[in-house]
Design a protein around this motif. Structure first.
Motif, short mmCIF file in Angstrom:
data_model
loop_
_atom_site.label_atom_id
_atom_site.label_comp_id
_atom_site.label_asym_id
_atom_site.label_seq_id
_atom_site.Cartn_x
_atom_site.Cartn_y
_atom_site.Cartn_z
N ILE A 189 -48.33 -9.83 39.16
CA ILE A 189 -49.33 -10.97 38.17
C ILE A 189 -48.82 -11.11 36.72
O ILE A 189 -49.34 -11.98 36.44
CB ILE A 189 -50.64 -10.15 38.24
CG1 ILE A 189 -51.67 -11.15 37.69
CG2 ILE A 189 -50.76 -8.98 37.21
CD1 ILE A 189 -53.17 -10.83 38.25
N SER A 198 -44.90 -11.78 43.60
CA SER A 198 -46.18 -11.44 43.73
C SER A 198 -46.79 -10.69 42.42
O SER A 198 -47.81 -10.30 42.13
CB SER A 198 -46.61 -10.72 44.63
OG SER A 198 -46.17 -9.41 44.93
N LEU A 216 -47.15 -14.57 36.57
CA LEU A 216 -47.73 -15.86 36.86
C LEU A 216 -47.39 -17.14 36.04
O LEU A 216 -47.05 -18.41 36.72
CB LEU A 216 -49.23 -15.69 36.69
CG LEU A 216 -49.88 -14.84 37.82
CD1 LEU A 216 -51.40 -14.83 37.82
CD2 LEU A 216 -49.63 -15.50 39.19
#
Length: 82
Positions: free
Chosen positions: A40, A38, A43
């Protein structure tokens, strides 16, 4: 001769089924690892890993890859999960 060929085919069938079970388990583990991340900052790498996973395991991948290439898939999938 028939019994010998039949035995070899059955052995190959069980070996291939075991390999496919390993591939599908590794694909599931890779997908779970991608989904559970999770951060960021990850990503882009996660999107790349998901794309690689989709290029390795998709409907029809078994016949497209062939038996000789299927044996390498568990290693690639474990790499994605890592």
């Amino acid at each position: 001769m028939r019994d010998e060929v039949s035995g070899a085919i059955v052995d190959s069938l069980f070996s291939t089924a075991s390999l496919l079970a390993s591939i599908l388990g590794a694909a599931r583990a890779a997908e779970k690892a991608i989904s559970s991340a999770s951060n960021i900052a990850l990503l882009s790498p996660l999107a790349d890993a998901r794309e690689q996973l989709g290029n390795l395991v998709y409907p029809g991948f078994v016949s497209a890859a062939g038996l000789s290439q299927l044996s390498r898939l568990p290693d690639y999938l474990q790499g994605i999960a890592h």
